[in-house]
Design a protein around this motif. Structure first.
Motif, short mmCIF file in Angstrom:
data_model
loop_
_atom_site.label_atom_id
_atom_site.label_comp_id
_atom_site.label_asym_id
_atom_site.label_seq_id
_atom_site.Cartn_x
_atom_site.Cartn_y
_atom_site.Cartn_z
N VAL A 172 33.95 45.07 -70.31
CA VAL A 172 34.31 43.66 -70.46
C VAL A 172 35.81 43.49 -70.77
N SER A 173 36.54 44.59 -70.82
CA SER A 173 37.96 44.51 -71.13
C SER A 173 38.77 44.02 -69.93
N SER A 174 39.99 43.64 -70.21
CA SER A 174 40.86 43.20 -69.11
C SER A 174 41.19 44.37 -68.18
N LEU A 175 41.19 45.59 -68.72
CA LEU A 175 41.44 46.76 -67.89
C LEU A 175 40.28 46.99 -66.92
N SER A 176 39.06 46.77 -67.37
CA SER A 176 37.90 46.88 -66.50
C SER A 176 37.94 45.82 -65.40
N ALA A 177 38.32 44.60 -65.77
CA ALA A 177 38.43 43.52 -64.79
C ALA A 177 39.51 43.84 -63.76
N ARG A 178 40.61 44.40 -64.22
CA ARG A 178 41.68 44.81 -63.31
C ARG A 178 41.19 45.89 -62.37
N GLY A 179 40.43 46.83 -62.88
CA GLY A 179 39.88 47.90 -62.05
C GLY A 179 38.94 47.37 -60.98
N ARG A 180 38.08 46.41 -61.36
CA ARG A 180 37.17 45.82 -60.37
C ARG A 180 37.96 45.12 -59.27
N ALA A 181 39.02 44.45 -59.65
CA ALA A 181 39.85 43.76 -58.66
C ALA A 181 40.54 44.76 -57.74
N LEU A 182 41.00 45.87 -58.29
CA LEU A 182 41.64 46.89 -57.47
C LEU A 182 40.64 47.51 -56.48
N VAL A 183 39.42 47.77 -56.94
CA VAL A 183 38.38 48.30 -56.04
C VAL A 183 38.15 47.31 -54.91
N SER A 184 38.07 46.04 -55.24
CA SER A 184 37.82 45.02 -54.23
C SER A 184 38.97 44.94 -53.23
N CYS A 185 40.19 44.98 -53.71
CA CYS A 185 41.36 44.95 -52.82
C CYS A 185 41.34 46.14 -51.87
N LEU A 186 41.09 47.32 -52.41
CA LEU A 186 41.08 48.52 -51.57
C LEU A 186 39.92 48.52 -50.58
N ALA A 187 38.76 48.08 -51.01
CA ALA A 187 37.60 48.03 -50.12
C ALA A 187 37.84 47.07 -48.96
N ALA A 188 38.43 45.93 -49.27
CA ALA A 188 38.72 44.94 -48.22
C ALA A 188 39.83 45.44 -47.30
N ARG A 189 40.85 46.05 -47.86
CA ARG A 189 41.97 46.54 -47.05
C ARG A 189 41.53 47.61 -46.06
N HIS A 190 40.62 48.46 -46.49
CA HIS A 190 40.16 49.56 -45.64
C HIS A 190 38.89 49.22 -44.87
N HIS A 191 38.54 47.94 -44.88
CA HIS A 191 37.39 47.43 -44.12
C HIS A 191 36.08 48.14 -44.48
N LEU A 192 35.93 48.47 -45.76
CA LEU A 192 34.70 49.11 -46.22
C LEU A 192 33.61 48.08 -46.49
N CYS A 193 34.00 46.99 -47.12
CA CYS A 193 33.06 45.89 -47.39
C CYS A 193 33.87 44.68 -47.84
N SER A 194 33.20 43.56 -47.95
CA SER A 194 33.87 42.32 -48.32
C SER A 194 34.02 42.22 -49.85
N ALA A 195 34.87 41.32 -50.27
CA ALA A 195 35.03 41.06 -51.70
C ALA A 195 33.73 40.54 -52.30
N ALA A 196 32.97 39.79 -51.52
CA ALA A 196 31.69 39.28 -52.00
C ALA A 196 30.72 40.42 -52.29
N SER A 197 30.74 41.44 -51.44
CA SER A 197 29.88 42.61 -51.66
C SER A 197 30.27 43.36 -52.93
N VAL A 198 31.57 43.50 -53.14
CA VAL A 198 32.05 44.16 -54.36
C VAL A 198 31.66 43.34 -55.59
N ALA A 199 31.80 42.04 -55.51
CA ALA A 199 31.42 41.17 -56.62
C ALA A 199 29.94 41.33 -56.95
#
Length: 77
Positions: free
Chosen positions: A22-49
């Motif tokens: 629940v920390s801001s670092l965890s939230a930042r990490g989730r956002a980074l995973v989402s950015c990378l997944a979308a950039r590399h066409h692995l899945c959508s941000a909605a899927s990561v969410a």
């Protein structure tokens, strides 16, 4: 695997820290995973969410912040 890589880059104790954290670092990490997944066409941000059990709107806001943050640019490169 992407979650584990991002967690290690941020100094977190594994991918579960991103999912359950629940920390801001965890939230930042989730956002980074989402950015990378979308950039590399692995899945959508909605899927990561859904994977992390978070709202897509919140994750999208955090993704925007990550893209603008100087310290996150090397991870996203």
């Amino acid at each position: 695997m992407l979650s584990l890589w991002v967690a290690s880059k941020l100094g977190l104790r594994g991918a579960s820290a991103l999912r359950d954290g629940v920390s801001s670092l965890s939230a930042r990490g989730r956002a980074l995973v989402s950015c990378l997944a979308a950039r590399h066409h692995l899945c959508s941000a909605a899927s990561v969410a859904r994977y992390f059990g978070r709202a897509k709107a919140t994750l999208s806001e955090q993704m925007t912040a990550c893209k603008a943050r100087d310290v996150d640019r090397p991870i996203l490169a």
